[in-house]
Design an enzyme around this catalytic site. Structure first.
Site, PDB file in Angstrom:
ATOM      1  N   SER A 198       4.871   2.383   7.829  1.00 22.94           N
ATOM      2  CA  SER A 198       4.443   1.237   7.024  1.00 22.94           C
ATOM      3  C   SER A 198       5.576   0.766   6.111  1.00 22.94           C
ATOM      4  CB  SER A 198       3.225   1.606   6.174  1.00 22.94           C
ATOM      5  OG  SER A 198       2.098   1.822   6.986  1.00 22.94           O
ATOM      6  N   ASP A 229      -0.167  -7.543   1.509  1.00 15.85           N
ATOM      7  CA  ASP A 229       0.350  -6.173   1.606  1.00 15.85           C
ATOM      8  C   ASP A 229       1.867  -6.133   1.644  1.00 15.85           C
ATOM      9  OD1 ASP A 229       0.134  -3.450   1.603  1.00 15.85           O
ATOM     10  OD2 ASP A 229      -0.348  -3.250   3.724  1.00 15.85           O
ATOM     11  N   HIS A 247       0.813  -1.219   0.000  1.00 15.27           N
ATOM     12  CA  HIS A 247       0.000   0.000   0.000  1.00 15.27           C
ATOM     13  C   HIS A 247       0.848   1.270   0.000  1.00 15.27           C
ATOM     14  CE1 HIS A 247       0.454  -0.105   4.533  1.00 15.27           C
ATOM     15  NE2 HIS A 247       0.514   1.202   4.329  1.00 15.27           N
TER      16      HIS A 247
END
Length: 330
Positions: A284, A206, A168
């Site tokens: 992230s 992801d 993402h």
């Protein structure tokens, strides 16, 4: 005890001998005996422990105490602490008898694998992983119009410039076809910048891989094993939250098998590592690291309405995804 030590001080003729006496008495349980000849200080170590030299930060030979620096876990201080009593001695010539004293707290060997947390433990782990952690920036847009950028973190896992991160972070979901193989701006800890490309991305897990090319050697991180983690183990999260590069946060593993269904993520059937390390936007894709400086997870999300609820993809699962990517030719 202090009064007896003061008497030992006044009766000691050699300053260096006194220093050694006080140091040993301070590091262990000291027992002072007073006889007609003079004052004697002995270290109270039960025979069961004396026979297990591997349990002590010193060893005894010919009546001398030798320090073992390899068991000193906190700089010049040892992580050994116990209240022990001397072995009962035979009565002396003056018919003085000492009542036997039972051994108290038993000493257990330290756990293997660097279980102790010393003053520099987290800093050393951060120093090992830090150079391999990068900042990622990806332009985001809609129908060819740039509307902003996605920021995140990644870890160089191969000397050829392969970077492990989150899907993402590097995939523009609004224009998936155009940017899934698009440009990724990569900044290393030492300030070097590169233009990378997305090799592959698995949207379900992801996880994604980015590639950069460098004419000079690149720092790399070592992958560990997430199946060795236990709840309560110390870990650190490294990344670039809000583009603040080289940010380190520490915490513990809260859960090693948090199911996706517990988080309301239906249909994925995955498990995550749960940690209370501080994770924010920009973390992230960054690594979750054990105290040996090894990557044990990839940070992907947190619960916005709570503090200390962050989640990472276990590195064992990530390794399988990477192998799948390699077999499919990225």
């Amino acid at each position: 005890m202090m009064n007896l030590l003061r008497r030992a001080v006044s009766s000691s003729s050699k300053r260096s001998s006194l220093i050694r006496i006080v140091a040993v008495a301070t590091a262990t349980s000291g027992v002072v005996y007073s006889t007609d000849i003079g004052t004697r200080i002995s270290v109270a170590i039960p025979e069961s422990i004396r026979e297990s030299k591997s349990l002590l930060p010193w060893w005894i030979s010919n009546g001398l105490i030798h320090h073992r620096p390899e068991l000193s876990l906190f700089g010049n201080f040892s992580a050994f602490s116990a209240r022990v009593s001397p072995k009962p001695e035979a009565p002396e010539d003056n018919n003085e008898k000492r009542a036997p004293v039972e051994d108290s707290d038993s000493v257990k060997p330290p756990p293997s694998g660097g279980g102790f947390l010393g003053r520099d433990t987290i800093a050393n782990a951060a120093a090992r992983i830090g150079p391999a952690v990068v900042n990622l920036s990806v332009p985001q847009g809609f129908h060819g119009i740039t509307t902003g950028k996605s920021i995140g973190s990644g870890t160089i896992i191969d000397a050829d410039g392969t970077i492990l991160t989150c899907a993402h972070v590097v995939v523009d979901f609004q224009s998936l076809g155009q940017s899934s193989k698009g440009r990724v701006d990569v900044t290393l800890q030492d300030g070097r910048t590169f233009e990378g490309v997305v090799l592959n991305a698995d949207l379900q897990s992801d996880i994604a891989l980015v590639k950069i090319n460098s004419k000079t050697p690149l720092p790399t991180a070592k992958l560990g094993f997430s199946n060795k983690l236990r709840p309560g183990d110390w870990v650190i999260a490294v990344g670039c939250p809000l583009s603040l590069q080289n940010t380190i946060t520490a915490g513990i593993v809260s859960c090693v098998d948090r199911k996706s269904s517990d988080l309301g993520l239906r249909g994925t059937g995955r498990e995550y590592l749960q940690t209370d390390c501080a994770i924010n936007a920009g973390n992230s894709g960054g690594p979750l690291v054990n105290l040996d400086g090894e990557v044990v997870g990839v940070n992907i999300m947190k619960v916005l309405a709570a503090d200390g609820l962050g989640f990472s993809v276990p590195i064992d699962s990530v390794s399988k995804i990477i192998e799948h990517f390699k077999k499919s030719g990225y």
